[in-house]
Design a protein around this motif. Structure first.
Motif, PDB file in Angstrom:
ATOM      1  N   UNK A  24       0.832  -1.211   0.000  1.00  0.00           N
ATOM      2  CA  UNK A  24       0.000   0.000   0.000  1.00  0.00           C
ATOM      3  C   UNK A  24       0.864   1.257   0.000  1.00  0.00           C
ATOM      4  N   UNK A  25       1.931   1.247   0.777  1.00  0.00           N
ATOM      5  CA  UNK A  25       2.814   2.421   0.858  1.00  0.00           C
ATOM      6  C   UNK A  25       3.370   2.783  -0.519  1.00  0.00           C
ATOM      7  N   UNK A  26       3.914   1.790  -1.201  1.00  0.00           N
ATOM      8  CA  UNK A  26       4.526   2.042  -2.506  1.00  0.00           C
ATOM      9  C   UNK A  26       3.481   2.371  -3.566  1.00  0.00           C
ATOM     10  N   UNK A  64       1.481  -3.099   4.465  1.00  0.00           N
ATOM     11  CA  UNK A  64       2.503  -2.042   4.498  1.00  0.00           C
ATOM     12  C   UNK A  64       1.878  -0.650   4.372  1.00  0.00           C
ATOM     13  N   UNK A  65       1.092  -0.298   5.371  1.00  0.00           N
ATOM     14  CA  UNK A  65       0.443   1.010   5.413  1.00  0.00           C
ATOM     15  C   UNK A  65       1.337   1.989   6.161  1.00  0.00           C
ATOM     16  N   UNK A  66       1.445   3.225   5.642  1.00  0.00           N
ATOM     17  CA  UNK A  66       2.234   4.253   6.344  1.00  0.00           C
ATOM     18  C   UNK A  66       1.416   5.532   6.475  1.00  0.00           C
ATOM     19  N   UNK A  67       2.086   6.600   6.926  1.00  0.00           N
ATOM     20  CA  UNK A  67       1.389   7.866   7.215  1.00  0.00           C
ATOM     21  C   UNK A  67       0.693   8.455   5.996  1.00  0.00           C
ATOM     22  N   UNK A 124      -7.361  -6.632   8.226  1.00  0.00           N
ATOM     23  CA  UNK A 124      -6.006  -6.829   8.743  1.00  0.00           C
ATOM     24  C   UNK A 124      -5.110  -5.762   8.130  1.00  0.00           C
ATOM     25  N   UNK A 125      -4.324  -5.096   8.970  1.00  0.00           N
ATOM     26  CA  UNK A 125      -3.421  -4.028   8.509  1.00  0.00           C
ATOM     27  C   UNK A 125      -2.012  -4.361   8.966  1.00  0.00           C
ATOM     28  N   UNK A 126      -1.052  -4.364   8.038  1.00  0.00           N
ATOM     29  CA  UNK A 126       0.349  -4.521   8.432  1.00  0.00           C
ATOM     30  C   UNK A 126       1.050  -3.180   8.293  1.00  0.00           C
ATOM     31  N   UNK A 165       1.571   4.166  14.947  1.00  0.00           N
ATOM     32  CA  UNK A 165       0.676   5.311  14.982  1.00  0.00           C
ATOM     33  C   UNK A 165      -0.437   5.280  13.952  1.00  0.00           C
ATOM     34  N   UNK A 166      -0.302   4.486  12.882  1.00  0.00           N
ATOM     35  CA  UNK A 166      -1.356   4.473  11.861  1.00  0.00           C
ATOM     36  C   UNK A 166      -2.540   3.618  12.286  1.00  0.00           C
ATOM     37  N   UNK A 167      -2.355   2.810  13.320  1.00  0.00           N
ATOM     38  CA  UNK A 167      -3.434   1.931  13.787  1.00  0.00           C
ATOM     39  C   UNK A 167      -4.303   2.680  14.788  1.00  0.00           C
TER      40      UNK A 167
END
Length: 544
Positions: free
Chosen positions: A254-256, A306-309, A332-334, A339-341
């Motif tokens: 997701x980040x990329x 792969x979730x980020x800000x 489900x979130x990796x 902090x993103x959760x």
């Protein structure tokens, strides 16, 4: 998977080949089957209406039949009147016999016994065939093929369904399940030591309850978050599992992907896959009430990897309110960033592998079963210590030592002891430093430009495509890259390492060997500090 295809590319590979009589069903029943397959993201081949036909099936069309996993044969009233359809049928059944291709016959408003005995419209068609092709062997092949096809399990009575919509949906579900059964199981080599953590995540999901739950899988890069999420996803969404989900999706990287395509695009793609829509585009942060009504009626399984800000707002719009999904839904979130959760998430921190499991994973990569001498096993324990339980580092270190001499093992251990603290970046960079200049160049090109790209697209622009494929296989053997679904992939930790190596070449972007960040390129061009390779600019314009 791509949703559909009508291109007769000799290299194409399809999930489903559709055989049908155009004048009977093209704009009606067959078109509905096509749309149902598209909604389930099944790659299919359907003959173009305008395709110029000769007397024989073209090699490209034969390739489409040969390379498909499943053939759907729609027997309609005038199917047997077409010699083209009958030749397709012969070829399909030949593929079933030789390659084990799955064949699904659909008897649409025709009696299977008419097909089997060549009666009714099928009998009338063969009166013409016997007259036009007297004594020809192919006529008997057509008859034999119809008999064989009519005895294959499929959809034999279209009239038993309330309407065409119900029949079409059952066909699409049946094909989807068959493709799931055909799919290669995940490679669990990299899952050593994860079983207990996989089971822990499943227990946190509480699948027996009807509430809506979000479970966050949190940990450092390379620690195994994606591997654990992937294993859980495959296990709880399998046909054998008692819980049935109406819609599911696994959104990788997701980040990329958010940086490449935009966070809203990724959010919309997740909803599109869950609802079984093709290219659903919302385009705004607020999701309209119609979409939410559909989601509330659906029990869904969503994995955001792969979730980020940069995905915070989109994540909030997707999972901010638990009552937006049907009872029993699971998300489900990796992430590397705790902090993103949100407060609604149940957070699980992934642990590094215990020493014995770390050694086991390392040995799988470094040693063949015939080459596990006591001295090498002892060295394995020492080398594994420096990976600090990180699976990615263990795989890369192990792959770099496979089939190497004992002296090379001692040299590697010596290099590792020079690291005062077992920082994963430094451990991984040792494997990069041991590459030849040619392989370093290719590795950095992938890290900066080609991650996620089709292998064919990358090799096509090279002077020696075959040679490059060999070099890519070499890097894959070293666990520095992977080739998945014909695309180049690289762990984000390895990509960061490669990009860091390039940044360290100079503080001035214009003096570095590669530029991939659009802001750096803009800065260099506007200040006219360096002459940039035209290819880099073109590539960047495609991948901002």
């Amino acid at each position: 998977m791509a949703s559909s295809s009508t291109n007769l590319n000799a290299q194409s590979k399809f999930d489903v080949f559709l055989s049908f009589r155009g004048e009977d069903t093209r704009t009606g029943f067959t078109s509905h089957v096509v749309e149902a397959l598209r909604r389930k993201q099944i790659q299919f081949f359907i003959d173009d209406e305008e395709l110029q036909r000769g007397e024989e099936i073209s090699p490209a069309l034969l390739n489409a039949i040969e390379t498909s996993d499943i053939s759907i044969i729609i027997f309609s009233k005038n199917y047997a009147s077409s010699t083209w359809c009958l030749d397709e049928l012969v070829r399909i059944l030949d593929c079933k016999k030789r390659n084990g291709q799955i064949v699904v016959p659909v008897f649409y408003k025709v009696d299977p016994s008419d097909v089997r005995k060549q009666m009714g419209s099928f009998g009338e068609a063969f009166v013409h065939h016997e007259r036009n092709f007297p004594g020809e062997v192919r006529v008997q092949k057509w008859r034999d093929s119809l008999i064989q096809a009519s005895n294959i399990s499929g959809f034999h009575d279209s009239r038993s369904f309330r309407n065409d919509a119900e029949l079409v949906e059952k066909i699409a579900e049946d094909i989807s399940k068959k493709l799931e059964d055909l799919a290669d199981p995940p490679n669990f080599d990299g899952y050593v030591g994860f079983n207990s953590q996989i089971e822990r995540i499943k227990s946190l999901l509480c699948l027996e309850l009807d509430d809506v739950r979000i479970v966050g899988i949190w940990g450092m890069g390379g620690i195994g978050k994606t591997a654990i999420a992937e294993a859980v996803f495959h296990q709880i969404s399998s046909r054998e599992y008692s819980n049935h989900f109406d819609g599911k999706c696994f959104m990788r990287n997701v980040r990329e992907e958010s940086r490449k395509m935009g966070a809203l695009y990724v959010r919309d793609e997740a909803i599109s896959r869950v609802l079984g829509e093709s290219n659903l585009k919302i385009g705004t942060l607020t999701i309209n009430s119609y979409i939410w009504k559909r989601l509330r009626r659906s029990k869904v399984l969503i994995v955001l990897d792969d979730v980020d800000d940069n995905f915070i707002q989109e994540l909030e719009s997707l999972v901010g309110q638990l009552n937006l999904y049907g009872p029993g839904s699971r998300i489900i979130i990796t992430t590397r960033n705790r902090g993103v959760l949100g407060v609604n998430s149940i957070v699980y921190k992934v642990k590094g592998l215990e020493h014995d499991k770390a050694c086991e994973l390392f040995c799988r990569k470094a040693l063949s079963r015939k080459n596990r001498s006591d001295d090498l096993l002892e060295l394995s324990k020492k080398v594994a210590c420096y990976a600090d339980g990180n699976p990615l580092a263990l795989e890369v270190l192990g792959s770099s030592l496979r089939q190497k001499s004992k002296e090379q093992w001692y040299n590697k251990l010596h290099d590792l002891t020079l690291i005062s603290e077992p920082r994963i970046y430094k451990v991984l960079k040792i494997s990069y430093d041991e590459l030849s200049p040619k392989h370093r160049k290719i590795f950095l090109d992938i890290a900066c430009f080609f991650k996620g790209e089709q292998v064919d697209n990358v090799t096509r622009i090279q002077d020696k495509p075959t040679s490059l494929r060999y070099e890519l296989e070499f890097l894959a053997d070293k666990s520095l890259i992977t080739i998945s679904y014909k695309r180049l992939q690289m762990h984000d930790l390895l990509q960061e390492m490669g990009q860091t190596i390039v940044r360290e070449e100079s503080e001035e972007p214009g003096k570095r060997s590669r530029l991939w960040d659009h802001e750096d390129v803009y800065d260099v061009l506007t200040k006219n500090k360096v002459r940039i390779n035209l290819f880099d600019i073109i590539f960047l314009s495609i991948h901002p």
